[in-house]
Design an enzyme around this catalytic site. Structure first.
Site, PDB file in Angstrom:
ATOM      1  CE  LYS B  76      -3.823   1.949   2.779  1.00 19.27           C
ATOM      2  NZ  LYS B  76      -4.589   1.760   4.026  1.00 19.27           N
ATOM      3  CB  SER B 151      -8.021   3.379   3.022  1.00 18.04           C
ATOM      4  OG  SER B 151      -7.125   2.826   3.970  1.00 18.04           O
ATOM      5  CB  SER B 175      -7.982   0.454   6.044  1.00 14.92           C
ATOM      6  OG  SER B 175      -8.755   1.625   6.041  1.00 14.92           O
TER       7      SER B 175
END
Lengths: 494, 482
Positions: B76, B151, B175
C-alpha cells in the site's frame, strides 16, 4: 527606580528552557554539536518526514530527573508526552512534542542569595520537550524576500522549568537565573551558554498595588537571552506597567518581545490571538514509567551543588564569599580549585592560608587567561591544577619570588610546561646564596655611596632604593627577605 | 502461476519455477489488466526483476532466505520506500520520494520478497472504497462497477485479481479487513504494536496497524511472520517473541470457545451476509468449536468515538504537510498564504473534512467533551473485549454489514463511515482480527467472516481461520479479469 519608591509591588515568574547536553537529540540519534554546517545534523525523524516516529532519549530523562532532584522536586511515577500544535516553518511537524498535564517532575525550589539574605523560590514544574530549528532571514523578518531553515537544532532535548510567581524584583529574577544556571552547570546537564542559546528565558511579570492580595494582569516577555537582558527587560516592563497604571490605563494581557538593542519591550500578540495549542497525549509514545530505583541511583550520584559548596568552603577554609561565588561560575572551575587544593594540602590545616592563596591565583591569573564559565576551556587548561600547585610550591619554598612567578605562569600557559622546568631552563631560581648575594650587594653599595650617606643620616627610605638596585642587578631573582637582611647587616657594620 | 506464495516457493524449491519467471508473469499481467482494475499507483518493474534475479540465485544455490524469498508482493502506498515515490494517494505527496525505508519494507527486502509496486488507496487512508484516491479509483476484480473497499483497496484488488501474490495494507478502522471481505481474499489486522509503524505514513497513530493480504490463510501466516516483532524505532511496538504462525495453523478449533456478539448482527445488514456468516459459524461448530453468545454493548458507541479520535490524531499528523519542506508547494505572497494554498490544493475533500473535525475536537474548551469522552468510550470497549475474552477464546462476526457497493453509490460520508461499524472496535481495543472468505452473495460478490482474538493471539486467530478455510472451498473461486 527603587521598588520602595513606587506604590506597586512586582510579581515575576520565570520559564527557563535549557538545552540538555546529551550527545544525541531528544527523539532521534542525531548529534547535537553546536555550530555545524546547516542541515548536516538531521535525519528523517528530526525533519518530521512522513512516517517517522519518535523514541525517547533515556539520557535526557536522566538529566531531567537529576535536575528535578537537585531542585527538590517530586519526580512523578509516570509522565507523558503531549503534542503542542502551532504552525511555524522552523518546526518540522508543526507540533512540538512536549509535556503538558503529566510533566516529569513538580514542586521544587531554588534558593537564591540576594542582598539581605537568602530566599527560596518555588519551582512549579519541570518537563522535557524538543527544540525547533532556526530561521535565517535574508535581511530583516519584515523585508526578507526569502528565509532559510536550519534543522540542526530541531529535536535537540530541552528541559523547561517553570518557577512560581515568587520573584519580587528584576534583581531577584537575575539572581534566580544565575543560581539556576549554576545548578545546571554543576549537574553537568547543560553547558549554560546563553550566547549559543543553551539557556533561554521567558518571564511573566505583573505589578499590583502594594499590599493587594490580587495579582495584576500578567504580561509575558520573550527573548531574554542574557542575565543583563533579563534584568533590563524586566526593569523596563515594570516601569512601563507602573506608568500605565499611574495614567489610569489598564494592562493588557499579552506577549511582548524584548528588543535588546533598542531597550524596550513591544507587543507581539494579544490575548485574543493567543495560540490554542490543542494539546493531546502523544500517541506515538507510551507513558514513561519512572523506576524508583533509577531515581534513587540518580539521587545518590548528585554532586554537591554550588550553594552548598560555597557555604562549605567559606566555613571550612575561611574563603571570602566573593571568592566562592567567582569559583562557582562553572563546575570545571570548582573541580580545578578542589584538585589543586588536594594536591597542595593533602592534610588539611597544614597551611591555613593556602586556600586563599590558591583562589587569589585562580582569580587574578588563571581567569585573566581563561573564561572561567567555559567548562571545556577550564578543563583543557594548559596549566592543570598540578602545575599551578607546582608553581605555588616554588614561591612557598622561596625558590622564586611572587613577581617572577607571574612571568613563569604566563610561560607555563603558553608552553604547557610545568614550573620547575621553566625556572630551571630560564635560570630564574632566586639568588639565596649569601656569598653570591653579598658580592652583588657590595658592588651595589660601592656604586651608590650617596644612598648610603642618606641612609646613615637617618633617611631610612634610602634602603629601599638599594634593595631595588640589588633586585635589578639580579634581574628579580634575589630573595627579597635575604637582600633586606644582608643589606641591613652591611649598613650597620660600617 | 497465480497461486499462493507457499505453493510458489515449493515450485522454486523443486526447480519448476523461478522467481524471475513469476515476477515477469505478474508484471505482464499488471501491464495487461491493471488498466481495468487500477490497483497500482507505481510499478517498479526494474527493481522487481533485479530482486527476482537475486532470488533466483539463492534458490538455485539452495539457500533461500525464507518462505518469502522470491514472492511477488505489493505494498500500500503509505509505506515509505527509499528512492520510490510514496504518495499516500494524495496530490500533496505526488512527487514525494522518501530517503528511507519503512521497517516493514526493510524486513521484506531482507526476507527476499520481490516488491512489484505501490498500491492505490483512499487519500491518506481515509475512506472505505478507494474511490477517494487523488489519482484514480480502484475497481473490484469481481465486478468492475463496484468498489474494492478501502482504504487498502489497491492491495486487496491486486491479490484478488492476480496482480500480486500477496500484499500489505494498513488498518486504522477496518482498512485491511473490509477490502479483504469485499475482494474475497484473506486480510489480517495484527495486534496494535505487533508490526512496526516506523515508515508508515500516519493516519491515526493510536489505531494504525500494518497487516497482510493473501490468497489463503497459510500465506497470511507467512506474511505476518516476516514483518512482526519489536522495532526499537517504534516506541509503541511490543517486545514479545514472534511465534511460528505457520507451524501452528493445523491445530484445529476443537475445544475452542467462540463468542458470538449479538451486536454484530444489526438491522439493515445484507441478509446474504448474515446467512453466510451464520453458516460459517455452523461449520466451525461442526469442527468441534463451542459457540457462546457474548455481549459487546459499547459497539454502538464505537463509531462515534472513532470519528472523534481518528480525525483528532489525523489533524495533528497532517499538520506537517505545509509546503515548506516536502510535498506540494503552491506559491503565495507570504508564508501563510503559501501554506494555506499548498494545503488547499494538496488535500482532497475528505481529508479536509477530517482535519476540520479533528481540529475542532482538540480545541480548548471542547477537548474534554470530545476527545476526552471518546477516550473513555475506548477504555470501555477495551474492557468489554477483555471481559468477553475471559470467557471465550475468539469472537466470530461478519467483517462488514454488506457486500461491495457500486462506485458513486455512497456519496454521503456518514453512510460510508457505517461500513466500518464491525471493524472499528478491533482498532479501538487494539486486538487482532482477520477476515476470511465465507461465501458469496446472490449477486456473486464475496463475503467475509471476521475472527477477533486476544491481544497478541494472532496464532489462534489464524488457526481458526485456517480450520474454516480447509473445511470449505470458497478460495477455489476466482474472479475473471481477462
Amino acid at each position: 527606580m527603587s521598588p520602595a519608591a513606587t506604590p506597586y509591588e512586582t510579581v515575576i515568574g520565570l520559564e527557563v528552557h535549557a538545552q540538555l547536553s546529551t550527545r544525541s537529540k531528544m527523539f532521534c540519534g542525531c548529534p547535537t554539536t553546536f555550530g555545524a554546517r546547516p542541515n548536516t545534523q538531521t535525519c528523517p525523524v528530526c525533519l518530521g518526514l512522513p512516517g517517522v516516529l519518535p523514541v525517547v532519549n533515556r539520557r535526557a530523562v536522566e538529566f531531567g530527573i537529576r535536575t528535578a532532584l537537585a531542585f527538590g522536586c517530586r519526580v512523578n511515577e509516570a509522565c507523558r508526552f503531549a503534542r503542542k500544535h502551532y504552525y511555524y516553518p522552523d518546526m518540522p511537524k508543526n507540533y512540538q512534542i512536549s509535556q503538558y498535564e503529566e510533566p516529569l517532575a513538580e514542586d521544587g525550589f531554588l534558593e537564591i542569595d540576594i542582598e539581605g539574605g537568602a530566599r527560596s523560590i518555588g519551582i512549579q514544574r519541570l518537563h522535557l520537550e524538543e527544540d525547533v530549528g532556526k530561521l535565517l532571514h535574508e535581511g530583516t523578518l519584515e523585508t526578507a524576500q526569502a528565509s532559510l531553515v536550519d534543522f540542526n537544532r530541531s529535536g535537540v532535548a530541552l528541559m523547561e522549568t517553570v518557577s512560581r510567581p515568587e520573584l519580587s524584583s528584576p534583581e531577584e529574577a537575575a539572581a534566580y537565573l544565575r543560581a539556576f544556571r549554576a545548578v545546571l552547570v554543576f549537574l553537568g546537564v547543560c553547558d549554560g551558554n546563553m550566547e549559543e542559546g543553551s539557556l533561554r528565558c521567558d518571564a511573566n511579570v505583573s505589578i499590583r498595588p502594594r499590599g493587594s492580595a490580587k495579582l495584576g494582569t500578567k504580561v509575558e516577555i520573550k527573548n531574554l537571552n542574557s542575565f543583563r537582558n533579563v534584568q533590563r527587560a524586566l526593569e523596563f516592563e515594570v516601569r512601563r506597567q507602573a506608568q500605565a497604571l499611574d495614567a489610569g490605563e489598564r494592562i493588557a494581557q499579552e506577549t511582548r518581545l524584548w528588543e535588546a538593542e533598542r531597550g524596550y519591550t513591544r507587543s507581539m500578540r494579544s490575548k485574543e490571538f493567543a495560540h490554542d495549542y490543542r494539546y493531546f497525549p502523544e500517541p506515538d509514545l507510551v507513558p514513561l514509567q519512572i523506576d524508583r530505583r533509577w531515581v534513587e541511583e540518580i539521587r545518590a550520584g548528585l554532586p554537591e551543588l554550588p550553594r552548598a559548596w560555597r557555604q562549605r568552603v567559606v566555613a571550612q577554609y575561611g574563603l571570602p564569599p566573593y571568592d566562592a561565588e567567582v569559583l562557582t561560575q562553572s563546575r570545571a572551575l570548582v573541580d580545578y580549585y578542589e584538585a589543586a587544593l588536594r594536591e597542595w594540602a593533602p592534610a588539611s590545616g597544614t597551611a591555613a592560608d593556602r586556600p586563599k592563596v590558591l583562589s587569589n591565583w585562580i582569580m587574578s591569573e588563571l581567569l585573566r587567561v581563561l573564561p572561567g564559565d567555559d567548562e571545556q576551556a577550564v578543563r583543557g587548561s594548559p596549566i592543570p591544577p598540578r602545575h599551578l600547585v607546582g608553581l605555588l610550591r616554588l614561591i612557598e619554598n622561596s625558590t622564586i619570588s611572587g613577581k617572577i612567578a607571574k612571568d613563569v605562569f604566563q610561560k607555563m600557559f603558553d608552553s604547557g610546561q610545568d614550573a620547575p622546568t621553566i625556572v630551571e631552563r630560564d635560570g630564574l631560581t632566586q639568588v639565596a646564596d649569601e656569598g653570591a648575594l653579598g658580592q652583588v650587594i657590595d658592588s651595589v653599595m660601592a656604586a651608590n655611596s650617596k644612598a648610603i650617606e642618606d641612609y646613615r643620616r637617618g633617611k631610612k627610605e634610602a634602603k629601599g632604593a638599594l634593595v631595588g638596585q640589588v633586585m635589578k642587578a639580579t634581574r628579580g631573582k634575589a630573595n627579597p627577605a635575604l637582600v633586606n637582611r644582608l643589606l641591613e647587616d652591611k649598613l650597620s657594620q660600617t | 502461476m497465480h497461486q499462493p506464495i507457499h505453493e510458489l516457493t515449493d515450485a522454486y524449491r523443486r526447480g519448476d519455477l523461478t522467481p524471475s519467471a513469476v515476477a515477469e508473469d505478474y508484471l505482464s499481467r499488471i501491464g495487461a489488466l491493471d488498466g481495468k482494475v487500477g490497483a497500482y499507483l507505481t510499478v517498479v518493474r526494474e527493481q522487481a526483476l533485479t530482486a527476482a534475479r537475486e532470488s533466483d540465485l539463492r534458490w538455485r544455490a539452495g539457500s533461500p532466505r525464507g518462505p518469502l524469498d522470491g514472492a511477488p508482493i505489493a505494498l500500500k502506498d503509505v509505506m515509505c520506500t527509499a528512492g520510490v515515490r510514496t504518495t499516500a494517494g494524495s496530490k500533496m505527496l505526488e512527487r514525494f520520494v522518501p530517503p528511507y525505508n519503512a521497517t516493514t519494507v526493510e524486513r521484506l527486502r531482507a526476507a527476499g520478497a520481490v516488491i512489484l509496486g505501490k498500491t492505490n488507496l483512499d487519500e491518506f487512508a481515509m475512506g472505505s472504497s478507494t474511490e477517494h484516491s487523488a489519482f484514480h479509483p480502484t475497481r473490484n476484480p469481481w465486478d468492475l462497477a463496484r468498489v474494492p473497499g478501502g482504504s487498502s483497496g489497491g492491495s486487496a484488488a491486486a491479490v484478488a485479481g492476480g496482480l500480486a501474490a500477496g500484499a500489505y495494507g494498513s488498518d486504522t478502522g477496518g482498512s485491511i479487513r473490509q477490502p479483504a471481505a469485499f475482494c474475497g481474499v484473506v486480510g489480517l489486522k495484527p495486534t496494535y504494536g505487533r508490526v512496526s509503524r516506523y515508515g508508515l505514513i500516519a493516519l491515526a497513530s493510536s489505531l494504525d496497524q500494518i497487516g497482510p493480504f493473501a490468497q489463503d490463510v497459510t500465506d497470511t501466516a507467512i506474511l505476518l511472520g516476516a514483518v512482526a516483532g519489536h522495532d526499537r524505532r517504534d516506541a509503541t511496538s511490543i517486545q514479545a517473541p514472534v511465534p511460528d504462525y505457520a507451524a501452528e495453523l493445523s491445530k484445529g478449533v476443537a475445544g475452542l470457545t467462540l463468542g458470538l456478539p449479538d451486536e454484530y448482527f444489526i438491522d439493515g445488514m445484507d441478509p446474504d451476509v448474515e446467512r453466510a456468516v451464520r453458516q460459517a459459524i455452523d461449520v466451525l461448530k461442526g469442527l468441534g468449536a463451542r459457540i457462546e453468545r457474548v455481549a459487546l454493548p459499547t459497539t454502538r458507541h464505537s463509531l462515534a468515538a472513532y470519528y472523534v479520535i481518528l480525525p483528532a490524531e489525523a489533524s495533528s499528523n497532517l499538520a506537517r504537510y505545509d509546503g515548506v519542506k516536502f510535498g506540494l508547494r503552491v506559491a503565495g505572497r507570504d508564508l501563510v498564504e503559501m501554506e494555506s494554498r499548498s494545503r488547499s490544493a494538496g488535500f482532497g475533500a475528505e481529508v479536509k473534512r477530517r482535519i476540520m473535525l479533528g481540529t475542532y475536537a482538540l480545541s480548548a474548551g471542547y477537548y474534554d467533551a470530545y476527545y476526552g469522552k471518546a477516550q473513555s468510550v475506548r477504555t470501555l470497549v477495551r474492557r468489554e473485549f477483555a471481559a468477553a475474552f475471559a470467557r471465550v477464546d475468539l469472537i466470530v462476526a461478519p467483517t462488514t454489514p454488506n457486500v461491495a457497493f457500486k462506485h458513486g453509490e455512497k456519496e454521503d460520508p456518514l453512510s460510508m463511515y457505517l461500513n466500518d461499524v464491525f471493524t472499528i472496535p478491533g482498532n479501538l481495543s487494539g486486538i487482532p482480527g482477520i477476515s476470511v472468505p465465507c461465501g458469496f452473495s446472490a449477486t456473486g460478490l464475496p463475503i467475509g467472516l471476521q475472527v477477533l482474538g486476544r491481544p497478541l493471539d494472532e496464532a489462534r486467530v489464524l488457526r481458526a481461520a485456517y480450520a474454516y478455510e480447509q473445511a470449505t472451498t470458497w478460495r477455489s473461486r476466482r474472479p475473471e479479469l481477462a
